[in-house]
Scaffold this active site. Structure first.
Site, PDB file in Angstrom:
ATOM      1  N   SER A 269       0.827  -1.205   0.000  1.00  0.00           N
ATOM      2  CA  SER A 269       0.000   0.000   0.000  1.00  0.00           C
ATOM      3  C   SER A 269       0.868   1.266   0.000  1.00  0.00           C
ATOM      4  CB  SER A 269      -0.946  -0.065   1.200  1.00  0.00           C
ATOM      5  OG  SER A 269      -2.054   0.741   0.953  1.00  0.00           O
ATOM      6  N   LYS A 273       4.179   2.017  -2.424  1.00  0.00           N
ATOM      7  CA  LYS A 273       4.614   3.218  -3.155  1.00  0.00           C
ATOM      8  C   LYS A 273       6.063   3.501  -2.747  1.00  0.00           C
ATOM      9  CE  LYS A 273       0.038   5.262  -1.913  1.00  0.00           C
ATOM     10  NZ  LYS A 273      -0.940   4.618  -2.708  1.00  0.00           N
ATOM     11  N   TRP A 360      -9.759   0.409  -5.545  1.00  0.00           N
ATOM     12  CA  TRP A 360      -9.230   1.730  -5.155  1.00  0.00           C
ATOM     13  C   TRP A 360      -7.799   1.910  -5.686  1.00  0.00           C
ATOM     14  CZ3 TRP A 360     -10.974   6.185  -3.846  1.00  0.00           C
ATOM     15  CH2 TRP A 360     -10.289   7.068  -3.025  1.00  0.00           C
ATOM     16  N   HIS A 411      -7.517  -5.650  -0.224  1.00  0.00           N
ATOM     17  CA  HIS A 411      -6.314  -4.849  -0.015  1.00  0.00           C
ATOM     18  C   HIS A 411      -5.605  -5.293   1.272  1.00  0.00           C
ATOM     19  CE1 HIS A 411      -4.003  -1.124  -0.409  1.00  0.00           C
ATOM     20  NE2 HIS A 411      -4.187  -0.916   0.880  1.00  0.00           N
TER      21      HIS A 411
END
Ligand code: GTR
Length: 431
Positions: A269, A273, A360, A411
């Site tokens: 998540s 990144k 998302w 997720h």
């Protein structure tokens, strides 16, 4: 950026891919955000293989110059510039044992001080397979950040309980922003430590809040306390966490039990990144893995599918540099897109993972970053993503120099994810 024949081809390929989107990915649509593939705007991606002045990049020896252009844009416009290695950086082993994880592992806890006065530090928890340590075989290792403290990844009672600021969470045993004994092992389902050890890998874990607590305080705490406040192109939190991973790598290079040439940087998540940015900025990472990294990670921003640049900059104003807000609701004006982030890591290996229900994070946009980074990998003599242009079936990883999977579920991080990462490491590192 100039529209070239190549970028038009990429755009057409993107549109073709859109037609094959599995219907499961179109479900769960909260109001206000686009989850409809048909509403993805037409877009043209900046071409990683065309110089800023329009010169095509056709040979590997032109790449360093083009890479520097792309890197400058990401530093200036997206993540922000971080300082180098601090002079006062030093390490202390604060605890170790050769009897951890049912006798299969050694454990070491290393405090990394960012300054000579020891005012700011992060702890690295390291498990290594005892067999390899005893045989004096340097261990290929996964370097990872976590959300709730090193003590949350395992119920091993010897792990130092974090005293750092942490997001309060009843479920994770964090009360008034501090961990309690109840938070030991609270995230263990995401960290199959014993399987990692059984497969001959090490695990090095760091609580990301040791480096920079994850809230918007004008960059006063964490390692920012040691530096002037960032300018508009100064390091946001993602760049800061990535900087912390590089400082961890500084330590790993000094530890003869670890194979510093075979370190995979992994994150989920916002920390996915971060692992991508760490892989881009620090060539010492041999493999980069992003798990469900989404917007500002692997997902193409121009698709504006799921989380958008405007949304992320509003919810998390401290993650990127201030310049990034110029692209709120204006992704097409950004001189880079996220496939170029993946391209910055070439020719080193990258594995991008998505989850089917994690709309998302835009699974398709994550896959397309790999597809559109692949020409750079090919120019540099690797097999890129093996010529794939269509998303693989659910739960069927693709593994070339670039790897990708979309698995069932939400997720989070699952055993399927970890098993795929270890399979990928087996393949890339050939033990
Ligand atoms: C969400 C955010 C995502 C992702 C995620 C996480 O709220 O919108 O970009 O980073 O948090 O890190 O868990």
């Amino acid at each position: 950026m100039p529209t070239t024949a190549k970028s038009t081809t990429l755009q057409i390929a993107t549109l073709c891919l859109a037609l094959t989107l599995p219907t499961a990915m179109l479900s769960a649509q909260p109001a206000g955000y686009n989850y409809d593939e048909a509403k993805v705007p037409a877009y043209t991606l900046p071409d990683p293989l065309v110089m800023a002045d329009g010169t095509p990049v056709t040979s590997a020896d032109q790449w360093p110059k083009r890479r520097a252009e792309i890197m400058d844009l990401f530093l200036q416009e997206v993540y922000g510039k971080a300082p180098g290695k601090p002079e006062g950086l030093h390490f202390k082993v604060i605890e170790q044992s050769d009897d951890a994880i049912n006798g299969k592992a050694t454990r070491k806890q290393v405090r990394v001080f960012f300054d000579a006065d020891e005012t700011v530090a992060m702890d690295i928890l390291i498990y290594l397979p005892k067999k390899l340590v005893d045989a004096k075989q340097p261990v290929p290792t996964f370097l990872t950040l976590n959300f709730f403290g090193n003590h949350s990844i395992s119920d091993d009672p010897a792990i130092v309980l974090s005293e750092s600021w942490m997001r309060s969470s009843k479920e994770k045993g964090v009360v008034d922003n501090r961990a309690t004994e109840a938070s030991r092992g609270a995230s263990a389902s995401r960290w199959p430590v014993e399987s990692i050890i059984d497969r001959g890998y090490g695990l090095a874990a760091i609580y990301y809040g040791d480096i920079d607590p994850d809230f918007d305080d004008g960059f006063k705490n964490g390692v920012h306390a040691l530096y002037d406040p960032p300018a508009k192109d100064g390091w946001g939190s993602i760049a800061t966490w990535a900087w912390g991973l590089s400082r961890a790598m500084d330590y790993l290079e000094t530890d003869s039990e670890i194979d510093a040439k075979r370190v995979a940087v992994f994150g989920h998540s916002r920390l996915g990144k971060t692992s991508l940015w760490a892989g881009a900025t620090d060539p010492r990472f041999s493999i980069t893995i992003s798990n469900d990294s989404g917007c500002g990670g692997a997902a193409l921003s121009r698709r504006a599918f799921g989380e958008t640049v405007a949304r992320i900059n509003t919810s998390f104003p401290h993650w990127f540099c201030d310049n990034y807000t110029k692209y709120n609701d204006n992704e097409g004006a950004c001189p880079v897109d996220q496939h170029q982030l993946v391209a910055l890591i070439a020719p080193r290996s990258v594995y991008i993972a998505s989850a089917e229900e994690d709309t998302w994070a835009d699974p398709r946009g994550e896959f397309l970053s790999a597809v559109h980074a692949a020409p750079v990998y090919q120019l540099l003599g690797t097999d890129g993503i093996g010529g794939e242009t269509e998303m693989p079936p659910i739960n069927k990883p693709i593994m070339h120099t670039l790897g990708y999977h979309v698995r069932t579920g939400k997720h989070t991080v699952t055993d399927f994810d970890w098993n795929s990462y270890m399979d990928f490491a087996d393949q890339r590192w050939v033990k």
